[in-house]
Design a protein around this motif. Sequence first.
Motif, PDB file in Angstrom:
ATOM      1  N   ALA A  77      -8.839   0.909   1.616  1.00 37.54           N
ATOM      2  CA  ALA A  77      -7.940   1.610   3.499  1.00 37.54           C
ATOM      3  C   ALA A  77      -9.214   2.719   4.167  1.00 37.54           C
ATOM      4  CB  ALA A  77      -7.093   2.479   2.857  1.00 37.54           C
TER       5      ALA A  77
ATOM      6  N   TRP B 246       0.742  -0.905   0.332  1.00 34.36           N
ATOM      7  CA  TRP B 246      -0.480  -0.128   0.549  1.00 34.36           C
ATOM      8  C   TRP B 246       1.012   1.675   0.198  1.00 34.36           C
ATOM      9  CZ3 TRP B 246      -2.057   4.442   2.308  1.00 34.36           C
ATOM     10  CH2 TRP B 246      -3.321   4.853   1.978  1.00 34.36           C
TER      11      TRP B 246
ATOM     12  N   ARG C 284      -4.404   9.271  16.249  1.00 33.84           N
ATOM     13  CA  ARG C 284      -4.971   7.808  16.218  1.00 33.84           C
ATOM     14  C   ARG C 284      -3.932   7.171  15.099  1.00 33.84           C
ATOM     15  NH1 ARG C 284      -9.175   5.781  17.707  1.00 33.84           N
ATOM     16  NH2 ARG C 284      -8.133   3.974  17.148  1.00 33.84           N
ATOM     17  N   GLY C 285      -3.856   5.594  15.109  1.00 32.41           N
ATOM     18  CA  GLY C 285      -2.798   5.239  14.397  1.00 32.41           C
ATOM     19  C   GLY C 285      -1.834   5.866  13.924  1.00 32.41           C
ATOM     20  N   VAL C 286      -1.013   4.760  13.009  1.00 32.51           N
ATOM     21  CA  VAL C 286       0.927   4.992  12.539  1.00 32.51           C
ATOM     22  C   VAL C 286       0.385   6.672  11.831  1.00 32.51           C
ATOM     23  CG1 VAL C 286       2.491   5.091  11.839  1.00 32.51           C
ATOM     24  CG2 VAL C 286       1.229   2.525  12.743  1.00 32.51           C
ATOM     25  N   CYS C 287      -0.173   7.143  10.781  1.00 34.34           N
ATOM     26  CA  CYS C 287      -0.652   8.105  10.741  1.00 34.34           C
ATOM     27  C   CYS C 287      -1.038   9.221  11.027  1.00 34.34           C
ATOM     28  CB  CYS C 287      -1.671   7.653   9.303  1.00 34.34           C
ATOM     29  SG  CYS C 287      -0.874   6.920   8.223  1.00 34.34           S
ATOM     30  N   GLY C 288      -2.062   8.865  12.435  1.00 34.05           N
ATOM     31  CA  GLY C 288      -2.330  10.163  13.493  1.00 34.05           C
ATOM     32  C   GLY C 288      -0.978  10.623  14.106  1.00 34.05           C
TER      33      GLY C 288
ATOM     34  N   TYR D 218      -2.832  10.394   2.756  1.00 32.20           N
ATOM     35  CA  TYR D 218      -4.289  11.034   4.440  1.00 32.20           C
ATOM     36  C   TYR D 218      -4.473  12.220   4.032  1.00 32.20           C
ATOM     37  CZ  TYR D 218      -5.675   6.420   5.364  1.00 32.20           C
ATOM     38  OH  TYR D 218      -6.711   5.158   5.505  1.00 32.20           O
TER      39      TYR D 218
ATOM     40  N   ILE E  76      -9.074   9.310   9.728  1.00 35.05           N
ATOM     41  CA  ILE E  76      -7.777   9.252  11.024  1.00 35.05           C
ATOM     42  C   ILE E  76      -7.878   9.860  11.508  1.00 35.05           C
ATOM     43  CG2 ILE E  76      -5.854   8.713  11.621  1.00 35.05           C
ATOM     44  CD1 ILE E  76      -5.713   6.217   9.103  1.00 35.05           C
TER      45      ILE E  76
ATOM     46  N   CYS F 142      -5.424  -1.355   8.616  1.00 36.70           N
ATOM     47  CA  CYS F 142      -6.813  -1.187   6.829  1.00 36.70           C
ATOM     48  C   CYS F 142      -6.104  -2.947   6.765  1.00 36.70           C
ATOM     49  CB  CYS F 142      -6.456  -0.687   6.292  1.00 36.70           C
ATOM     50  SG  CYS F 142      -6.659   1.170   7.045  1.00 36.70           S
TER      51      CYS F 142
ATOM     52  N   ASP G 280       1.875   6.914   3.523  1.00 39.49           N
ATOM     53  CA  ASP G 280       1.953   6.062   3.979  1.00 39.49           C
ATOM     54  C   ASP G 280       2.531   5.222   3.086  1.00 39.49           C
ATOM     55  OD1 ASP G 280       0.761   4.213   6.714  1.00 39.49           O
ATOM     56  OD2 ASP G 280      -0.540   3.953   5.499  1.00 39.49           O
TER      57      ASP G 280
ATOM     58  N   GLU H 262       5.687  -0.890   9.043  1.00 37.40           N
ATOM     59  CA  GLU H 262       4.324   0.543   8.071  1.00 37.40           C
ATOM     60  C   GLU H 262       5.753   1.712   7.992  1.00 37.40           C
ATOM     61  OE1 GLU H 262       0.766   0.973   9.620  1.00 37.40           O
ATOM     62  OE2 GLU H 262       0.597   2.746   8.682  1.00 37.40           O
TER      63      GLU H 262
ATOM     64  N   HIS I 116      -2.214   1.185  16.494  1.00 31.81           N
ATOM     65  CA  HIS I 116      -2.235   0.656  15.169  1.00 31.81           C
ATOM     66  C   HIS I 116      -3.506   0.705  14.068  1.00 31.81           C
ATOM     67  CE1 HIS I 116      -1.786  -1.714  11.334  1.00 31.81           C
ATOM     68  NE2 HIS I 116      -1.030  -1.013  10.938  1.00 31.81           N
ATOM     69  N   ILE I 117      -3.827   1.694  12.973  1.00 25.92           N
ATOM     70  CA  ILE I 117      -4.750   0.268  12.278  1.00 25.92           C
ATOM     71  C   ILE I 117      -5.083  -0.577  11.342  1.00 25.92           C
ATOM     72  CG2 ILE I 117      -7.097   1.986  11.692  1.00 25.92           C
ATOM     73  CD1 ILE I 117      -6.287   4.590  12.498  1.00 25.92           C
TER      74      ILE I 117
HETATM   75  N1  SME Z   1      -1.938   1.478   9.471  1.00 21.12           N
HETATM   76  C1  SME Z   1      -2.332   2.894   9.577  1.00 21.12           C
HETATM   77  C2  SME Z   1      -3.679   3.267   8.483  1.00 21.12           C
HETATM   78  C3  SME Z   1      -3.833   3.779   6.834  1.00 21.12           C
HETATM   79  S1  SME Z   1      -3.729   2.720   6.207  1.00 21.12           S
HETATM   80  O1  SME Z   1      -2.252   1.546   6.058  1.00 21.12           O
HETATM   81  C4  SME Z   1      -3.627   1.977   5.104  1.00 21.12           C
HETATM   82  C5  SME Z   1      -2.331   3.307  10.965  1.00 21.12           C
HETATM   83  O2  SME Z   1      -2.085   3.029  11.880  1.00 21.12           O
HETATM   84  O3  SME Z   1      -2.894   5.237  10.620  1.00 21.12           O
END
Ligand code: SME
Length: 168
Positions: free
Chosen positions: A69, A48, A77-81, A52, A73, A104, A127, A111, A101-102
Amino acid sequence: MTDSPSKANLYERLLRQLRALLEGETDFIANAANTAALGYHNLPDVNWAGFYLCRGGQLVLGPFQGKPACQRIALGRGVCGAAAGRKTTILVPNVCEFPDHIACDSASKSEIAVPLIGGGRLLGVFDVDSPTISRFDAADQRGIEAIVACFLKNSKCDNFFASVPDCD
Ligand code: SME
């Protein structure tokens, strides 16, 4: 993967391709779409790659390549946030060990998320996910940050982000 010359060569080649691809085009979405496609199709062992973007104080799914995906977000939150909130690149060797971790796609195991900072404001995150644990190292971080910098340098963000509230 190691910090090998071949990896540095790969990113140099990708940067040259990206410069050529973005030359003469400044549209933020068109350039984001081609940046995601170039990364997804040329970085080995990646499942991927995409953006975002800050919309209404959240991260909202932008141009990407890979499986569908999660659309939204929250900051932090999550890796991106987390990358967006801290305004720093986050490299996660094993997503199962990253709190919050989110997932998807359960196939994703490692990541990297790089924040997009343009005109002094947070615009979003680029990402990249891999199905292999510890896929990304410092050489990938340097290479992907250079790709993001090239994308931002060649893309006009003013019109696209003018009408939405800041994330930060
Ligand atoms: N894993 C990401 C979410 C986005 S997807 O990987 C495309 C996260 O924890 O922010």
